[in-house]
Motif scaffolding. Sequence first.
Motif, PDB file in Angstrom:
ATOM      1  N   GLU A 141      43.802  49.659  45.700  1.00 46.60           N
ATOM      2  CA  GLU A 141      43.978  51.078  46.022  1.00 46.60           C
ATOM      3  C   GLU A 141      44.344  51.317  47.482  1.00 46.60           C
ATOM      4  O   GLU A 141      45.019  52.294  47.809  1.00 46.60           O
TER       5      GLU A 141
ATOM      6  N   PHE B 264      35.568  44.481  38.404  1.00 48.30           N
ATOM      7  CA  PHE B 264      36.783  44.788  37.661  1.00 48.30           C
ATOM      8  C   PHE B 264      37.456  43.552  37.085  1.00 48.30           C
ATOM      9  O   PHE B 264      38.238  43.641  36.130  1.00 48.30           O
TER      10      PHE B 264
ATOM     11  N   ASP C 277      32.982  50.014  44.971  1.00 45.70           N
ATOM     12  CA  ASP C 277      33.584  50.778  43.872  1.00 45.70           C
ATOM     13  C   ASP C 277      34.435  49.911  42.951  1.00 45.70           C
ATOM     14  O   ASP C 277      35.108  50.438  42.073  1.00 45.70           O
ATOM     15  N   CYS C 278      34.362  48.579  43.123  1.00 42.97           N
ATOM     16  CA  CYS C 278      35.229  47.704  42.319  1.00 42.97           C
ATOM     17  C   CYS C 278      34.462  46.586  41.603  1.00 42.97           C
ATOM     18  O   CYS C 278      35.086  45.691  41.031  1.00 42.97           O
TER      19      CYS C 278
ATOM     20  N   GLN D 227      39.644  48.429  44.697  1.00 50.15           N
ATOM     21  CA  GLN D 227      39.772  48.794  43.276  1.00 50.15           C
ATOM     22  C   GLN D 227      41.251  48.781  42.875  1.00 50.15           C
ATOM     23  O   GLN D 227      42.096  49.369  43.557  1.00 50.15           O
TER      24      GLN D 227
ATOM     25  N   GLY E   1      35.088  48.014  37.003  1.00 48.06           N
ATOM     26  CA  GLY E   1      34.757  47.907  38.413  1.00 48.06           C
ATOM     27  C   GLY E   1      33.860  49.029  38.890  1.00 48.06           C
ATOM     28  O   GLY E   1      33.394  49.024  40.035  1.00 48.06           O
ATOM     29  N   ARG E   2      33.607  49.984  38.020  1.00 49.41           N
ATOM     30  CA  ARG E   2      32.733  51.107  38.381  1.00 49.41           C
ATOM     31  C   ARG E   2      31.278  50.861  37.979  1.00 49.41           C
ATOM     32  O   ARG E   2      30.393  51.657  38.305  1.00 49.41           O
TER      33      ARG E   2
END
Length: 328
Positions: free
Chosen positions: A106, A56, A52-53, A92, A63-64
């Motif tokens: 995160e 980035f 999910d990163c 992320q 990052g998506r």
Amino acid sequence: MEYTRFGGPEGPRVSTLALGALPFGAVVDEPTSFALLDRFVEAGGTFIDTADCYCFWIDGKTGRESEELLGRWLAFRKNRDGLVISTKLGAQPDPELAATWPRNAEGLSAKTVRAAAEGSLRRLGTDHVDVLFSHVEDRSVDLVETVGAFADLVADGLIAQAGVSNHPTSRIKQARAAAVELGVPGYTAVQQRHSFLTPKPGASFEIQEAADDDLLALVRAQDDLSMMAYTALLEGALVREDRPLPWQYQTPRNERRRAALWNTAREAGVTRAQLALAWVLRGDPQIIPVLGVSTLSQLDDALGAPAVPADALAALAAAVDEAEAGAE
């Protein structure tokens, strides 16, 4: 293509090569990314890995991009049921944290794990992920909380298996023990940096973790734990003459091993990349390499790894032994 069970005898049947989607949508454009995904599937590949990163750290990227592109491809091809998808959470950057990365990652709190997993499902356009990895360590959260959060996702059918990446082996053992104590599913997959060359003792990769002998022994001994290897070609440095080895690998021993790999590949009539990937595939334990490619020619080369003959690997082992004996 060859296939194996992943994460235990009851785990999904996966191709023994996984396609890494890290650059797709951020570095590699959409038409090329689609072509790479199509070629991999046409060759019998079923295992696709993202996070999910990704990526980035590139200016202008969130990052998506990788998950979003993969979601568009899955929707366009309508082939989700035939594939095994793994993604990762925890790395992320969190915009609400003022610190710089990785301090603003995160993390792996129960709340974050749930929210990040649901975000990945939306971007991928699927109702479940086959393997979800905790991407980086989060020492601010108790392992029991993270393990429990992943177990809840399994119970809810949002993920089939929990995995761990870039954690020291000691923490992986602790997390698996915590799952046993809780009576819930634990990590059945691990993804670490791993290649034909061994980094210097104590060499740092910042948040990345290289597989150590203790981890390999753990995977070898536990039939419910499977391993994936990223940077198996050291971003090309293992096989290309124009790329020096990363400083973490710059040792006389590794120079001898790389020379042995190159010479053996030439004599065996296979490419350097194919031989290096076959070494990962045919080792003990068997490890699934994540293919980091950005062109069709790179992918086609890598797809030849399972066909490397056993005598080429035996010749490589002999060449390494001879080089080591000559250095004594």
